[in-house]
Motif scaffolding. Structure first.
Motif, PDB file in Angstrom:
ATOM      1  N   GLY A 170       7.214  19.725   2.096  1.00  0.00           N
ATOM      2  CA  GLY A 170       7.212  18.301   1.813  1.00  0.00           C
ATOM      3  C   GLY A 170       7.788  17.496   2.962  1.00  0.00           C
ATOM      4  N   ASP A 171       8.703  18.104   3.719  1.00  0.00           N
ATOM      5  CA  ASP A 171       9.277  17.399   4.865  1.00  0.00           C
ATOM      6  C   ASP A 171       8.208  17.099   5.912  1.00  0.00           C
ATOM      7  OD1 ASP A 171      11.804  17.389   3.725  1.00  0.00           O
ATOM      8  OD2 ASP A 171      12.466  19.190   4.791  1.00  0.00           O
ATOM      9  N   LEU A 172       7.319  18.045   6.168  1.00  0.00           N
ATOM     10  CA  LEU A 172       6.224  17.796   7.116  1.00  0.00           C
ATOM     11  C   LEU A 172       5.259  16.755   6.569  1.00  0.00           C
ATOM     12  CD1 LEU A 172       5.270  21.283   8.616  1.00  0.00           C
ATOM     13  CD2 LEU A 172       6.107  19.275   9.841  1.00  0.00           C
ATOM     14  N   ASP A 173       4.909  16.884   5.289  1.00  0.00           N
ATOM     15  CA  ASP A 173       4.032  15.884   4.670  1.00  0.00           C
ATOM     16  C   ASP A 173       4.650  14.495   4.819  1.00  0.00           C
ATOM     17  OD1 ASP A 173       2.120  17.739   3.839  1.00  0.00           O
ATOM     18  OD2 ASP A 173       2.931  17.897   1.812  1.00  0.00           O
ATOM     19  N   GLN A 174       5.960  14.394   4.577  1.00  0.00           N
ATOM     20  CA  GLN A 174       6.653  13.111   4.667  1.00  0.00           C
ATOM     21  C   GLN A 174       6.628  12.586   6.096  1.00  0.00           C
ATOM     22  OE1 GLN A 174       7.952  11.712   1.756  1.00  0.00           O
ATOM     23  NE2 GLN A 174       7.993   9.865   2.982  1.00  0.00           N
ATOM     24  N   ALA A 183       0.856  -1.187   0.000  1.00  0.00           N
ATOM     25  CA  ALA A 183       0.000   0.000   0.000  1.00  0.00           C
ATOM     26  C   ALA A 183       0.889   1.232   0.000  1.00  0.00           C
ATOM     27  CB  ALA A 183      -0.919   0.009   1.219  1.00  0.00           C
ATOM     28  N   GLY A 184       0.258   2.378  -0.145  1.00  0.00           N
ATOM     29  CA  GLY A 184       0.978   3.641  -0.060  1.00  0.00           C
ATOM     30  C   GLY A 184       0.150   4.646   0.706  1.00  0.00           C
ATOM     31  N   ILE A 185       0.828   5.506   1.452  1.00  0.00           N
ATOM     32  CA  ILE A 185       0.166   6.587   2.182  1.00  0.00           C
ATOM     33  C   ILE A 185       0.718   7.904   1.639  1.00  0.00           C
ATOM     34  CG2 ILE A 185      -0.150   7.719   4.423  1.00  0.00           C
ATOM     35  CD1 ILE A 185       0.147   4.962   5.731  1.00  0.00           C
ATOM     36  N   GLY A 186      -0.188   8.802   1.310  1.00  0.00           N
ATOM     37  CA  GLY A 186       0.211  10.113   0.832  1.00  0.00           C
ATOM     38  C   GLY A 186      -0.405  11.203   1.687  1.00  0.00           C
ATOM     39  N   VAL A 187       0.370  12.232   1.958  1.00  0.00           N
ATOM     40  CA  VAL A 187      -0.087  13.388   2.727  1.00  0.00           C
ATOM     41  C   VAL A 187       0.284  14.637   1.951  1.00  0.00           C
ATOM     42  CG1 VAL A 187       0.116  14.649   4.900  1.00  0.00           C
ATOM     43  CG2 VAL A 187       0.218  12.161   4.911  1.00  0.00           C
ATOM     44  N   ALA A 188      -0.641  15.583   1.885  1.00  0.00           N
ATOM     45  CA  ALA A 188      -0.381  16.841   1.181  1.00  0.00           C
ATOM     46  C   ALA A 188      -1.088  17.984   1.885  1.00  0.00           C
ATOM     47  CB  ALA A 188      -0.869  16.750  -0.266  1.00  0.00           C
ATOM     48  N   GLY A 189      -0.477  19.150   1.812  1.00  0.00           N
ATOM     49  CA  GLY A 189      -1.109  20.350   2.347  1.00  0.00           C
ATOM     50  C   GLY A 189      -0.316  21.074   3.410  1.00  0.00           C
ATOM     51  N   ALA A 190       0.662  20.406   4.031  1.00  0.00           N
ATOM     52  CA  ALA A 190       1.504  21.088   5.013  1.00  0.00           C
ATOM     53  C   ALA A 190       2.399  22.084   4.272  1.00  0.00           C
ATOM     54  CB  ALA A 190       2.332  20.081   5.801  1.00  0.00           C
ATOM     55  N   PRO A 191       2.984  23.035   4.981  1.00  0.00           N
ATOM     56  CA  PRO A 191       3.797  24.043   4.300  1.00  0.00           C
ATOM     57  C   PRO A 191       5.087  23.519   3.664  1.00  0.00           C
ATOM     58  CG  PRO A 191       3.470  24.624   6.623  1.00  0.00           C
ATOM     59  CD  PRO A 191       2.792  23.322   6.386  1.00  0.00           C
TER      60      PRO A 191
END
Length: 109
Positions: free
Chosen positions: A93-97, A83-91
């Motif tokens: 990419g390091d925070l999203d990661q 599976a994969g988890i994706g996060v977007a929207g933080a200021p």
């Protein structure tokens, strides 16, 4: 951490299983989270690592459905992606990661 993000989880084939849009998350974050999750599971690598590969192979970013920005993490079993988890929207990419990896870590417990 009081961030306005969207989260997506995709299966091994890149099909979306679930998406969550946080209060105040930007309209682009939903699709970005899905693409980051898809990218991470496709290459079985965190998207922050895949960004580095663009230096040697810049055409990777042209593959449909992918997004080479921090915020995608693969979920694995016996070192194989499931599976994969994706996060977007933080200021950043390091925070999203960081948030995507926290999801992976929670599943490993």
């Amino acid at each position: 951490e009081n961030q306005r993000v969207s989260v997506a989880v995709v299966d091994r084939n890149g099909n979306t299983i679930v998406t969550l849009r946080g209060d105040g998350a930007g309209p682009q974050s939903y699709e970005s989270a899905e693409k980051k999750a898809y990218t991470a599971v496709s290459w079985n690598a965190p998207t922050t690592e895949l960004v580095k590969r663009l230096e040697q192979a810049p055409n990777l970013k042209d593959i449909p459905g992918t997004l080479f920005l921090g915020g995608g993490a693969p979920v694995t079993s016996k070192n194989a992606p499931i599976a994969g988890i994706g996060v977007a929207g933080a200021p950043s990419g390091d925070l999203d990661q960081k948030f995507a990896q926290a999801g992976v870590d929670a599943l490993a417990k």
